[in-house]
Each structure stands twice: as structure tokens, then as C-alpha cells.
Write an enzyme that holds these catalytic residues in place. Sequence first.
Site, short mmCIF file in Angstrom:
data_model
loop_
_atom_site.label_atom_id
_atom_site.label_comp_id
_atom_site.label_asym_id
_atom_site.label_seq_id
_atom_site.Cartn_x
_atom_site.Cartn_y
_atom_site.Cartn_z
N ARG A 66 0.83 -1.22 0.00
CA ARG A 66 0.00 0.00 0.00
C ARG A 66 0.85 1.26 0.00
O ARG A 66 0.43 2.30 0.51
CB ARG A 66 -0.97 0.03 1.19
N ARG A 92 -2.99 6.56 0.98
CA ARG A 92 -3.59 7.71 1.67
C ARG A 92 -2.65 8.44 2.62
O ARG A 92 -2.99 9.54 3.09
CB ARG A 92 -4.83 7.24 2.44
N ARG A 143 -6.64 11.66 -5.62
CA ARG A 143 -7.85 10.87 -5.31
C ARG A 143 -9.08 11.76 -5.36
O ARG A 143 -10.13 11.36 -5.89
CB ARG A 143 -7.68 10.23 -3.92
N ASP A 173 -6.70 -2.72 -7.52
CA ASP A 173 -7.40 -3.31 -6.40
C ASP A 173 -7.66 -4.78 -6.70
O ASP A 173 -7.77 -5.17 -7.86
CB ASP A 173 -8.74 -2.60 -6.14
N TYR A 210 -15.19 -11.59 -0.34
CA TYR A 210 -15.92 -10.35 -0.60
C TYR A 210 -17.10 -10.60 -1.54
O TYR A 210 -18.16 -9.98 -1.40
CB TYR A 210 -14.98 -9.30 -1.20
#
Length: 348
Positions: free
Chosen positions: A28, A32, A41, A78, A154
Site C-alpha cells: 500500500r 492515503r 484521489r 485493487d 468479498y
Amino acid sequence: MPQDSATKPFIEVLSGRRQSVPPLWMMRQAGRYLPEYRELRAKAGSFLDLCFTPDYAAEVTLQPIRRFKFDAAIIFSDILVIPHALGRAVRFEAGEGPRLDPLATPEQIATLAPRADFGKLEPVYEALRRVRRELAPDVALIGFCGAPWTVATYMVAGQGTPDQAPARMLAYRHPDEFAKIIDVLVENSIEYLIGQLSAGADALQIFDTWAGVLPPREFARWSIEPTERIVAGVRRQVPDAKIIGFPRGAGGMLPAYVERTGVDAVSIDWATEPSMIRERVQTRVAVQGNLDPLALIAGGATLDRSVDDVLENFGKGRLIFNLGHGIQPETPIAHVEQMVKRVREYKG
């Protein structure tokens, strides 16, 4: 196909050649905690628009390389792009994570398309091509996919859950139907990963984030076996493909995972027992990890000690320095700089 790896320390380790200073990157790392990421973003709109706009995805991939001079870039994407390409509705809601139309019953599973629309994934390939052109010759480019078990969790629940009980229960009650989801994900992941290698990736990582919730028998069936099939499927077309597995939380099941899957390296989380890894894993493959992301947030002497622990535990063998999972958004940039400096100064 993958470019000449002779000058890439990251690929050297995957190829069996220990480096005196371990190559370094972070899971990652494009994310962020960086203000330039947050700015882009906001400009992109939705998360999927950020992933599927090659200019944006390439820029986000390159941002941490410019800042920290990591030895590898991982393409910004992703693990749920495969369900998206299979025609499942995938959306990311702020503060709540991904949402999908669930495959919670045998009847719903019967609606799953067998093959993805790979045209929907062309933006990922284009972003890889753009990043490859921008990277220095000694920096590796990593492509990736989610492992079938983790992606399926998921897809079954329609969202992340604390222990992925919906997928586990479906696999217990309807193993044949659940296996159909896994089979579709295996075949489409093989094609997706080969496409990433063709677009310029030097190596691949298979993220099995939820492997650790499985008991040993189910771990063998739903984590090891699908990963083994993906590795074999990719190598049928790209025999020298370099592949890293990350069965997070696997612990004592890691030796069996390494032996059966054929991966070139295994990424380990921060709770893994070091001597077991040195004696039963690192003697066979390279090890990637395993700094606690919270130690990176803590900084100071705690961070120095934690970095030194990883280097002391694994630096005498083939090591790619990384975190034990993804970097957290609140991580101070100065602490990343501290970690990089500490690793680079290692005299192994």
C-alpha cells in the site's frame, strides 16, 4: 514480457541471490498517507475511476518511488477488479470499504459469468506500460491479484466482514458450489497476471489477506490449492515468472504453502515466529516482510528497534524488506524516511 532483471536488486533476491542491503518497498505504498495521493484521489472522483484512468493510476504508482526511492513499484489497482470484469457490481463507499452484489446462495452462484471481460482491465495494462517507461532500470515493477479465497470472501458476503464467516459457512455447506467461484477466479486470475507480465510487470504478488481465518484442512483446499494452480498456470506461459505469495496469518502453515505453491518468495506478517521462518521457509524461498505497520506509526526508538529486529531475524538470508501488511493512512512520512534510512544503512 519481464525486462532484464540483472540490475534490479528486488528481482535478484527473487532469483536466488541474496543482497547485502535488502531491497525495500511497502505494501500500500501508493496511498492515503501521501498528500499528493489524496489530492489526486479527490480529483479522480470515485476509487474505481482512479484505478481505471491510466494517467492517474500510473502517477499514483510513481509517487512513492519519487519520494523514497524504493526498489519496487506496485501498480495501483485493487484485488476486486476481477469481480468487476466478471460483471459483478463493485463500488467503494467512503469509510465503509467495498460493496458487491453478494453470491450468498447456490442460485446466486449460478449467475456468475465464467470468463471476465478483459477489455475492462485494459486500463490496468496501460498503466503498467506507462509506469514501466518511467521507472529507472534498477526499479522493479510488481503486478498483482487477490488470491481466489480472499476475493471470494468479498464476493460471497458483498462486503468485508470481521472473520469472513459468510464465505466460510458457504464453503462448509455448499463446497461444490463454492468451488465454482474459486475455479472461475483461478482461471481469470491466470489470464490477468499473464497480461500484467506482458504489459511490463517484472514480478507478481498474490494477496491472500484472509487466509489466516481458515483451519488447516480448509487452508489447504481454499488457499494453497488455488494459489498452486495460478502459479502453475502463469508459468505454463511464462516459465520464469517471479511470484510472491502472501497468505496473511498462515503462521505454522507457511512451510506447506511454500512447498506446494511453488512461489519464489513468501510475504510474512508481523506475528510470524522468526525461527520457524528461518529454518523452514527462508531455506527454500525468499522472505518478504515483516515490520508491524503500527511500529512505523510509532516512530522513534521503537521503529529503529523494530527495523533492526527484522534485519537481525532475516537479513542473513534472502530478504525483501517490507511491512507485515499495508501501511496505515495515519503514518507520518518522516517515519517512512526513518525506516528507509535505517534499512539502507544495514551492513549485512
